[in-house]
Design an enzyme around this catalytic site. Structure first.
Site, mmCIF file in Angstrom:
data_model
loop_
_atom_site.group_PDB
_atom_site.id
_atom_site.type_symbol
_atom_site.label_atom_id
_atom_site.label_comp_id
_atom_site.label_asym_id
_atom_site.label_seq_id
_atom_site.Cartn_x
_atom_site.Cartn_y
_atom_site.Cartn_z
ATOM 1 N N ASN A 151 35.805 41.373 38.146
ATOM 2 C CA ASN A 151 35.985 42.825 38.068
ATOM 3 C C ASN A 151 35.958 43.398 36.658
ATOM 4 O O ASN A 151 35.647 44.573 36.483
ATOM 5 C CB ASN A 151 37.231 43.265 38.850
ATOM 6 C CG ASN A 151 38.500 42.682 38.301
ATOM 7 O OD1 ASN A 151 38.482 41.667 37.617
ATOM 8 N ND2 ASN A 151 39.612 43.327 38.579
ATOM 9 N N GLU A 247 47.034 35.237 35.968
ATOM 10 C CA GLU A 247 47.024 36.708 36.040
ATOM 11 C C GLU A 247 46.414 37.050 37.392
ATOM 12 O O GLU A 247 45.196 36.963 37.572
ATOM 13 C CB GLU A 247 46.173 37.285 34.901
ATOM 14 C CG GLU A 247 46.620 36.884 33.503
ATOM 15 C CD GLU A 247 47.914 37.538 33.068
ATOM 16 O OE1 GLU A 247 48.249 38.609 33.609
ATOM 17 O OE2 GLU A 247 48.601 36.980 32.206
ATOM 18 N N LEU A 248 47.264 37.407 38.342
ATOM 19 C CA LEU A 248 46.803 37.513 39.733
ATOM 20 C C LEU A 248 46.798 38.963 40.222
ATOM 21 O O LEU A 248 46.857 39.890 39.438
ATOM 22 C CB LEU A 248 47.658 36.602 40.614
ATOM 23 C CG LEU A 248 47.807 35.159 40.090
ATOM 24 C CD1 LEU A 248 48.719 34.348 40.990
ATOM 25 C CD2 LEU A 248 46.462 34.481 39.940
ATOM 26 N N CYS A 281 43.075 45.068 39.201
ATOM 27 C CA CYS A 281 44.292 44.398 39.660
ATOM 28 C C CYS A 281 45.497 45.337 39.715
ATOM 29 O O CYS A 281 46.437 45.093 40.451
ATOM 30 C CB CYS A 281 44.584 43.189 38.788
ATOM 31 S SG CYS A 281 44.398 43.568 37.057
HETATM 32 P P1 NAP Z 1 38.800 34.813 42.768
HETATM 33 O O1 NAP Z 1 37.982 34.766 43.971
HETATM 34 O O2 NAP Z 1 40.149 34.221 42.781
HETATM 35 O O3 NAP Z 1 37.936 34.144 41.610
HETATM 36 C C1 NAP Z 1 38.391 34.069 40.274
HETATM 37 C C2 NAP Z 1 37.746 32.888 39.591
HETATM 38 O O4 NAP Z 1 38.239 31.685 40.164
HETATM 39 C C3 NAP Z 1 36.239 32.854 39.754
HETATM 40 O O5 NAP Z 1 35.645 32.396 38.571
HETATM 41 C C4 NAP Z 1 36.084 31.849 40.884
HETATM 42 O O6 NAP Z 1 34.821 31.249 40.934
HETATM 43 C C5 NAP Z 1 37.150 30.852 40.512
HETATM 44 N N1 NAP Z 1 37.518 29.929 41.591
HETATM 45 C C6 NAP Z 1 37.317 30.070 42.929
HETATM 46 N N2 NAP Z 1 37.776 28.985 43.587
HETATM 47 C C7 NAP Z 1 38.292 28.145 42.659
HETATM 48 C C8 NAP Z 1 38.926 26.870 42.705
HETATM 49 N N3 NAP Z 1 39.141 26.248 43.856
HETATM 50 N N4 NAP Z 1 39.331 26.300 41.557
HETATM 51 C C9 NAP Z 1 39.152 26.923 40.386
HETATM 52 N N5 NAP Z 1 38.547 28.129 40.265
HETATM 53 C C10 NAP Z 1 38.125 28.742 41.384
HETATM 54 O O7 NAP Z 1 38.996 36.326 42.258
HETATM 55 P P2 NAP Z 1 37.914 37.474 42.120
HETATM 56 O O8 NAP Z 1 37.559 37.952 43.488
HETATM 57 O O9 NAP Z 1 36.825 37.091 41.179
HETATM 58 O O10 NAP Z 1 38.778 38.568 41.353
HETATM 59 C C11 NAP Z 1 39.625 39.430 42.003
HETATM 60 C C12 NAP Z 1 41.077 39.016 41.871
HETATM 61 O O11 NAP Z 1 41.438 38.912 40.507
HETATM 62 C C13 NAP Z 1 42.005 40.063 42.452
HETATM 63 O O12 NAP Z 1 43.027 39.427 43.170
HETATM 64 C C14 NAP Z 1 42.560 40.754 41.216
HETATM 65 O O13 NAP Z 1 43.778 41.399 41.401
HETATM 66 C C15 NAP Z 1 42.656 39.622 40.268
HETATM 67 N N6 NAP Z 1 42.737 40.127 38.900
HETATM 68 C C16 NAP Z 1 43.921 40.017 38.206
HETATM 69 C C17 NAP Z 1 44.008 40.529 36.922
HETATM 70 C C18 NAP Z 1 45.268 40.409 36.116
HETATM 71 O O14 NAP Z 1 45.177 40.485 34.903
HETATM 72 N N7 NAP Z 1 46.419 40.215 36.729
HETATM 73 C C19 NAP Z 1 42.904 41.149 36.345
HETATM 74 C C20 NAP Z 1 41.737 41.235 37.083
HETATM 75 C C21 NAP Z 1 41.653 40.707 38.359
HETATM 76 P P3 NAP Z 1 33.699 31.777 41.967
HETATM 77 O O15 NAP Z 1 33.346 33.145 41.523
HETATM 78 O O16 NAP Z 1 32.628 30.780 41.780
HETATM 79 O O17 NAP Z 1 34.323 31.748 43.334
#
Ligand code: NAP
Length: 473
Positions: A151, A247-248, A281
């Site tokens: 994002n 950071e979730l 997020c």
């Molecule tokens: P995501 O699906 O959890 O993916 C995040 C990263 O993790 C991607 O690079 C993904 O790779 C990787 N990943 C997936 N499965 C994994 C595994 N088993 N082991 C290690 N890494 C793995 O999240 P997203 O959809 O990209 O992002 C949205 C989420 O991020 C939302 O929940 C949002 O709230 C959160 N977020 C939090 C913050 C904060 O600072 N708190 C900021 C921004 C976003 P792939 O793309 O290859 O699946």
């Protein structure tokens, strides 16, 4: 266009490639290398070889490279914004804001590189500590595995790469599969900025393959992850004794107390709810509005939602564009349907237009509905009526998440009370929860994660404290 892996300062082929598609236009953007476990090992080897020399590189030299990087992004501003906009379907004006913030993030990182220090400890405060001089130093933690979401494909990479470089660590970065181009563009710029080979390595590919290898390799000292709670929790469970910062997600809320000027706050609330299609997020997902203002807020919020322009992210007038995937459009529609059939009112929106979801306002949603208790990550906002701020605080806290919360109130006591009671990482008085500048401490409690980002705080996480004691007896 073929995009290779970036390992040890070289662009290397992978055995397999996957096609990257733009979420809005569905045009083909590039062929992206899908790293194998062996490729990830090669990247970790490179980071390991670069480690000792980089850790000895003086602070002023690390700062200079970060400063160069910041300047290079500024020089390539429009090109960089376009990359973000295309791969993430981020409306171009917001993509430009992300680039501007990334420039800041690296500038702050350059500054932090120069002030990493420990403290002196008065050992003679304890009997037996007399005539001993003690101080701490902060040392680089080692190799950092960085895993980032789609994002904010540039600035959230910068929030890991910047402090890691500042602190003298080496990095293996795995960007999100949907948004690798921003990270690869950044890697190219780090080369131009003078970063030594092996300090940053970028391996693209599936999370379950690349991410997993990073999380389980013993040479990696720390995993810094931004993404969804489910993946984050899985990482934590596998990481053993590695340091892990997470950071979730969240279902962020704002409380609107009696006496608030609704006309003044509507534009802020609209930005908070719909920026980047709600895929932020700290996106404003739940608004709890005092009963005296509820009708006015709902009417004005719906009117402003309906005025937003949907369309091509590259069009400067576009406010809301495509969600990151068709699956996410379908998921959002399912959740809206679930809320509707359980008695909630969809006051506007609730339909898709291509891969876009029309800005959606839901009233009278129960706290246990998915649109309320989970992270919607879509342009959906719930508005609920409350009769007191206390009632609203309980509703905000009735969540698995706790990243940031906002409260609009004119009453100082109410504000201070809210600060005390809200279970979140950050409370914003007289603002929406959707506020971040890049040097502030940022992170959550509960399932929103552990650890803090923001350059100074990330540098702290990315360094180890060492104690030194001189015995003068
Ligand atoms: P995501 O699906 O959890 O993916 C995040 C990263 O993790 C991607 O690079 C993904 O790779 C990787 N990943 C997936 N499965 C994994 C595994 N088993 N082991 C290690 N890494 C793995 O999240 P997203 O959809 O990209 O992002 C949205 C989420 O991020 C939302 O929940 C949002 O709230 C959160 N977020 C939090 C913050 C904060 O600072 N708190 C900021 C921004 C976003 P792939 O793309 O290859 O699946």
């Amino acid at each position: 266009m073929k995009k290779q892996l970036f390992i040890n300062g070289e662009w290397l082929d992978a055995k397999e490639y996957t096609t990257l598609i733009a979420p809005y236009s569905e045009e083909k953007l590039a062929e992206i290398a899908a790293a194998s476990p062996e490729d990830v090992d090669a990247a970790i080897d490179a980071a390991d070889r670069a480690r000792a020399q980089w850790a000895k590189t003086p602070a002023h030299a690390r700062a200079e490279i970060l400063e160069n990087l910041s300047n290079l992004i500024e020089e390539r501003f429009d090109e960089t914004a376009r990359i973000i906009s295309l791969e993430a379907a981020k409306p171009i004006e917001m993509a430009k804001t992300e680039v501007a913030r990334t420039i800041q993030t690296f500038k702050f990182a350059a500054e932090e590189a120069k002030r990493i220090h420990g403290e002196t400890i008065p050992l003679d405060a304890a009997p037996g500590g007399e005539r001993r001089v003690a101080y701490t130093v902060r040392e680089p933690i080692g190799i950092i595995g960085a895993i980032t979401p789609f994002n904010f494909p540039l600035n959230l990479v910068a929030h890991k790469v910047g402090p890691a470089i500042a602190a003298g660590n080496t990095i293996v970065l795995k960007p999100a599969t949907q948004t690798p181009l921003s990270a690869l563009h950044l890697a190219q710029l780090t080369q131009e900025a003078g970063l030594p080979v092996g300090v940053l390595n970028v391996v693209t590919g599936r999370g379950s393959v690349v991410g997993d290898r990073l999380v389980t390799d013993d040479r990696i000292s720390m995993i810094t992850f931004t993404g969804s709670p489910s993946v984050g929790i899985g990482i934590r469970n596998k990481a053993g004794l590695k340091k892990v910062t997470l950071e979730l997600g969240s279902n962020a809320a704002v409380i609107i107390d009696k006496g608030t000027d609704i006309d003044k706050i509507i534009p802020r609330c609209i930005i908070g709810a719909y920026s980047n299609q709600g895929q932020v997020c700290i996106s404003l997902q739940r608004a709890y509005v005092h009963e005296s203002l509820y009708e006015e807020f709902v009417a004005k919020f719906i009117e402003a939602s309906n005025n937003l322009k949907l369309g091509d992210p590259l069009e400067p007038a576009t406010d809301v564009s495509a969600l990151i995937s068709k699956n996410d459009v379908q998921r959002a529609l399912n959740w809206i349907e679930e809320a509707k059939s359980a008695g909630a009112v969809v006051a506007t929106g609730g339909e898709a237009q291509g891969n876009m979801l029309r800005p959606t306002v839901i009233l009278e949603a129960d706290p246990q509905m998915k649109v309320s208790c989970q992270e919607v990550f879509a342009p959906i906002v719930l508005i609920n009526k409350i009769s007191s701020v206390d009632e609203a605080i309980d509703l905000v806290n009735d969540s698995r998440y706790g990243l940031q919360a906002g409260i609009y109130t004119k009453d100082v006591d109410v504000a201070l009370d809210a600060v005390e009671k809200l279970q979140v990482g950050g409370v914003l008085i007289n603002d929406i929860p959707t506020f971040r500048v890049d040097h502030m401490p940022y992170g959550g409690v509960k399932e929103s994660g552990t650890g803090r980002e923001g350059l100074k705080y990330a540098v702290e996480e990315m360094t180890e404290m060492k104690l030194v004691i001189w015995n003068r007896n």
